[in-house]
Design a protein around this motif. Sequence first.
Motif, PDB file in Angstrom:
ATOM      1  N   GLN A  58     102.692 108.624 131.517  1.00 10.42           N
ATOM      2  CA  GLN A  58     101.407 107.904 131.507  1.00 10.42           C
ATOM      3  C   GLN A  58     100.753 107.975 130.132  1.00 10.42           C
ATOM      4  N   LEU A  59     100.937 109.110 129.428  1.00 15.89           N
ATOM      5  CA  LEU A  59     100.361 109.269 128.095  1.00 15.89           C
ATOM      6  C   LEU A  59     100.969 108.256 127.125  1.00 15.89           C
ATOM      7  N   LYS A  60     102.256 108.018 127.252  1.00 14.40           N
ATOM      8  CA  LYS A  60     102.949 107.080 126.370  1.00 14.40           C
ATOM      9  C   LYS A  60     102.465 105.644 126.575  1.00 14.40           C
ATOM     10  N   GLN A  61     101.903 105.359 127.733  1.00 17.32           N
ATOM     11  CA  GLN A  61     101.474 103.997 128.059  1.00 17.32           C
ATOM     12  C   GLN A  61     100.082 103.658 127.525  1.00 17.32           C
ATOM     13  N   LEU A  62      99.370 104.662 127.031  1.00 16.72           N
ATOM     14  CA  LEU A  62      98.022 104.404 126.520  1.00 16.72           C
ATOM     15  C   LEU A  62      98.078 103.602 125.225  1.00 16.72           C
ATOM     16  N   THR A  63      97.254 102.572 125.144  1.00 14.80           N
ATOM     17  CA  THR A  63      97.184 101.786 123.911  1.00 14.80           C
ATOM     18  C   THR A  63      96.215 102.459 122.932  1.00 14.80           C
ATOM     19  N   LYS A  64      96.301 102.069 121.672  1.00 16.19           N
ATOM     20  CA  LYS A  64      95.437 102.648 120.646  1.00 16.19           C
ATOM     21  C   LYS A  64      93.963 102.350 120.941  1.00 16.19           C
TER      22      LYS A  64
END
Length: 301
Positions: A58-64
């Motif tokens: 889920q952390l990897k899916q966060l956008t900037k």
Amino acid sequence: MNSPLINVILFSVFWAIQIFASKLGFRAGAQVVPFTIQTGFITIMLLTIYVLIFKRDQLKQLTKNVIFSLLIANAIHNGLGSFLSNAGISLTSAVNVGFLIQFTTVTTSVLAWLFLKEKMPLSKVITIITIMIGTFLLITKGQLITPHIGDILILLACLSWSTGNILVKKLLNKNKVDSDLVSFLRPIAGVPVFFGFILFKQFYPPSTQIMLQATNIWNFNFFPYVFFNGLFAVLLWIFLNRTLKIASASYMTMMSSLTPVLVAILAIVILKETLIPIQWVGVFLISISGIATQLLKIEKH
């Protein structure tokens, strides 16, 4: 765990224990700056371990853009809010602090009504007023509080916490973000802000300068209190943000008014403190307000 009631009760319970743990630490002689900074790093460590084990995908899916927005919201909530509350605590009485902090119930509900378009029927207004009356009786024993300059800072802290929560709620409504990741970013955003305020302590009132005096932050004599304070801070953040994910912001803050009742129970059981009759009236009013909050289905507002 998708129940708003279960999540908000766990949030309130862990918040009460966290308040109690910090109270025990300060009673034992801990100083504000080392205690706060060490707690911040403990929360970062615990949340990092938790996220890397359970929430890595889920952390990897966060956008900037989402990360930046969450950092801003958490900096306002945990950084600015914590600084203002600590400064206020140094300039007012403990009784005033205990009561005024509960104004987050008012500020969050009003901001949620203005910016999240949550409902504000008369029944909700009456429930909020009852919560504040009950809190006043429980904390102040029905006595008028003497105003201090620190009271304004406490109210500004309430506004900061509410603003942070409203921004988080808005982000959670618009984006598919795991609420636990909001908790993960809270100390990461908050600790640098607190350090920044410490750098400018020479511009603050003398009493606040004393509170923010950066004594030995490597003094670990009170580490057990720091660890448990950090542990329960992590747990309260997790269930706070989980509540915001599945329920209205006003529901979360209204139900969290149970926290001073839980703190009072801990003080009675562990510290052998007692409540006078008018304080029990306050407990009753807060309790029936919690029941009313459920019956009115404010979590859906």
